[in-house]
Write a protein that holds these residues in place. Structure first.
Motif, PDB file in Angstrom:
ATOM      1  N   UNK A   1       0.784  -1.272   0.059  1.00 36.44           N
ATOM      2  CA  UNK A   1       0.643   0.141   0.171  1.00 36.44           C
ATOM      3  C   UNK A   1       0.477   1.173   0.183  1.00 36.44           C
ATOM      4  N   UNK A   2       0.723   2.236  -0.590  1.00 44.28           N
ATOM      5  CA  UNK A   2       1.505   2.910  -1.382  1.00 44.28           C
ATOM      6  C   UNK A   2       0.632   4.829  -0.028  1.00 44.28           C
ATOM      7  N   UNK A   3       1.611   5.492   0.340  1.00 47.34           N
ATOM      8  CA  UNK A   3       1.322   6.647   0.610  1.00 47.34           C
ATOM      9  C   UNK A   3      -0.327   7.005   0.136  1.00 47.34           C
ATOM     10  N   UNK A   4      -0.316   7.229  -1.245  1.00 48.89           N
ATOM     11  CA  UNK A   4      -1.556   8.251  -1.543  1.00 48.89           C
ATOM     12  C   UNK A   4      -3.162   6.919  -1.935  1.00 48.89           C
ATOM     13  N   UNK A   5      -2.306   5.409  -1.431  1.00 43.24           N
ATOM     14  CA  UNK A   5      -3.732   4.480  -1.767  1.00 43.24           C
ATOM     15  C   UNK A   5      -4.511   5.083  -0.189  1.00 43.24           C
ATOM     16  N   UNK A   6      -5.456   5.833  -0.839  1.00 42.31           N
ATOM     17  CA  UNK A   6      -6.774   5.188   1.002  1.00 42.31           C
ATOM     18  C   UNK A   6      -6.695   4.293   1.335  1.00 42.31           C
ATOM     19  N   UNK A   7      -7.102   4.304   2.939  1.00 44.17           N
ATOM     20  CA  UNK A   7      -7.456   3.562   3.988  1.00 44.17           C
ATOM     21  C   UNK A   7      -8.664   2.639   3.329  1.00 44.17           C
ATOM     22  N   UNK A   8      -8.463   1.301   3.341  1.00 39.93           N
ATOM     23  CA  UNK A   8      -9.777   0.522   3.200  1.00 39.93           C
ATOM     24  C   UNK A   8     -10.385  -0.091   4.182  1.00 39.93           C
ATOM     25  N   UNK A   9     -11.273  -0.908   4.435  1.00 38.31           N
ATOM     26  CA  UNK A   9     -11.872  -2.123   4.930  1.00 38.31           C
ATOM     27  C   UNK A   9     -11.220  -3.374   4.061  1.00 38.31           C
ATOM     28  N   UNK A  10     -10.033  -4.041   4.051  1.00 41.03           N
ATOM     29  CA  UNK A  10      -9.863  -5.532   3.250  1.00 41.03           C
ATOM     30  C   UNK A  10      -8.928  -4.602   3.372  1.00 41.03           C
ATOM     31  N   UNK A  11      -7.790  -4.072   3.411  1.00 38.80           N
ATOM     32  CA  UNK A  11      -6.689  -3.683   2.700  1.00 38.80           C
ATOM     33  C   UNK A  11      -5.778  -4.460   3.757  1.00 38.80           C
ATOM     34  N   UNK A  12      -4.507  -5.000   2.666  1.00 37.71           N
ATOM     35  CA  UNK A  12      -3.776  -5.521   3.436  1.00 37.71           C
ATOM     36  C   UNK A  12      -2.351  -4.446   3.510  1.00 37.71           C
ATOM     37  N   UNK A  13      -1.789  -4.929   4.690  1.00 38.61           N
ATOM     38  CA  UNK A  13      -0.495  -3.612   4.898  1.00 38.61           C
ATOM     39  C   UNK A  13       0.709  -4.406   5.721  1.00 38.61           C
ATOM     40  N   UNK A  14       1.581  -4.230   5.749  1.00 40.29           N
ATOM     41  CA  UNK A  14       2.704  -3.834   6.803  1.00 40.29           C
ATOM     42  C   UNK A  14       2.696  -2.539   8.199  1.00 40.29           C
ATOM     43  N   UNK A  15       2.740  -3.636   9.464  1.00 42.30           N
ATOM     44  CA  UNK A  15       2.357  -2.715  10.174  1.00 42.30           C
ATOM     45  C   UNK A  15       4.125  -2.713  10.961  1.00 42.30           C
ATOM     46  N   UNK A  16       3.830  -1.986  11.776  1.00 40.29           N
ATOM     47  CA  UNK A  16       5.100  -2.042  12.748  1.00 40.29           C
ATOM     48  C   UNK A  16       4.608  -2.425  14.324  1.00 40.29           C
ATOM     49  N   UNK A  17       4.701  -2.982  15.031  1.00 35.96           N
ATOM     50  CA  UNK A  17       4.322  -3.034  16.757  1.00 35.96           C
ATOM     51  C   UNK A  17       4.984  -1.795  17.268  1.00 35.96           C
ATOM     52  N   UNK A  18       4.139  -0.765  17.729  1.00 37.14           N
ATOM     53  CA  UNK A  18       4.508   0.180  18.642  1.00 37.14           C
ATOM     54  C   UNK A  18       4.601   0.109  20.204  1.00 37.14           C
ATOM     55  N   UNK A  19       3.222  -1.318  20.894  1.00 43.49           N
ATOM     56  CA  UNK A  19       3.460  -1.560  21.990  1.00 43.49           C
ATOM     57  C   UNK A  19       2.286  -2.227  22.621  1.00 43.49           C
ATOM     58  N   UNK A  20       2.326  -2.631  23.239  1.00 41.48           N
ATOM     59  CA  UNK A  20       1.602  -4.024  23.631  1.00 41.48           C
ATOM     60  C   UNK A  20       0.669  -3.689  24.920  1.00 41.48           C
ATOM     61  N   UNK A  21      -0.284  -4.308  24.890  1.00 40.97           N
ATOM     62  CA  UNK A  21      -1.365  -4.203  25.875  1.00 40.97           C
ATOM     63  C   UNK A  21      -1.820  -5.438  26.791  1.00 40.97           C
ATOM     64  N   UNK A  22      -2.215  -5.981  27.448  1.00 40.11           N
ATOM     65  CA  UNK A  22      -2.927  -6.984  27.316  1.00 40.11           C
ATOM     66  C   UNK A  22      -4.240  -7.764  27.307  1.00 40.11           C
ATOM     67  N   UNK A  23      -5.038  -6.232  26.269  1.00 41.33           N
ATOM     68  CA  UNK A  23      -5.734  -6.382  24.971  1.00 41.33           C
ATOM     69  C   UNK A  23      -5.218  -6.652  24.289  1.00 41.33           C
TER      70      UNK A  23
END
Length: 130
Positions: A1-23
Motif C-alpha cells: 500500500x502506497x502513501x496515496x492509497x486510501x485506507x479501506x477495510x480489507x486492505x493488507x498492510x505492513x505494520x510495526x508493533x509500537x506497543x503492547x497491552x494485555x488487550x
C-alpha cells in the motif's frame, strides 16, 4: 500500500508493533496508527500477548474496521492465516472444556457455601449489636 492509497477495510498492510497491552497491540503503518485486538492476533486462545509478538516487529495485517466517527483503525493478523478459526470455534472449545471454571456452574456449585457464610456473618453482626 502506497502513501496515496486510501485506507479501506480489507486492505493488507505492513505494520510495526509500537506497543503492547494485555488487550492488544498498537501498530503504525505509514502515517496511520491502529490496534490489533488480542483476539485478532492469532486463532486460538492467547493468555499473554507478550509471548506471541514483540514491540518493533514488522507484521502483515489486514484492516478489518474503521470507525467513521473516531477514525480508529482495527487490524487483524488472524484473518491472514491459511485456515483462521472463527471466534465461535474458540468459544465452543472454551465453554465445553470441563476444566474451565466459567459460566453459571461454578456459581451454582458455590452458592450454598456463600449463602451459609453470609448467614453466619449476619448472625454474628446481629448478636454484636444486641
Amino acid at each position: 500500500m502506497t502513501a496515496e492509497t486510501p485506507i479501506k477495510i480489507g486492505n493488507i498492510v505492513d505494520v510495526e508493533i509500537t506497543g503492547l497491552q494485555k488487550y492488544g497491540a498498537f501498530v503504525k503503518f505509514g502515517k496511520s496508527r491502529g490496534l490489533i485486538h488480542i483476539s485478532e492476533v492469532q486463532s486460538g486462545y492467547i493468555a499473554d500477548i507478550h509471548e506471541v509478538i514483540e514491540t518493533g516487529q514488522i507484521k502483515r495485517a489486514q484492516i478489518i474496521d474503521i470507525d467513521d466517527y473516531t477514525g480508529k483503525i482495527s487490524l487483524s493478523l488472524r484473518t491472514l492465516e491459511k485456515q483462521p478459526q472463527s471466534h465461535h470455534i474458540q468459544r465452543k472449545f472454551h465453554f465445553n472444556n470441563p476444566n474451565n471454571k466459567i459460566g453459571f456452574q461454578p456459581f451454582k456449585d458455590n452458592l450454598s457455601d456463600w449463602t451459609n457464610e453470609q448467614m453466619a456473618y449476619l448472625k454474628k453482626v446481629k448478636s454484636e449489636q444486641l
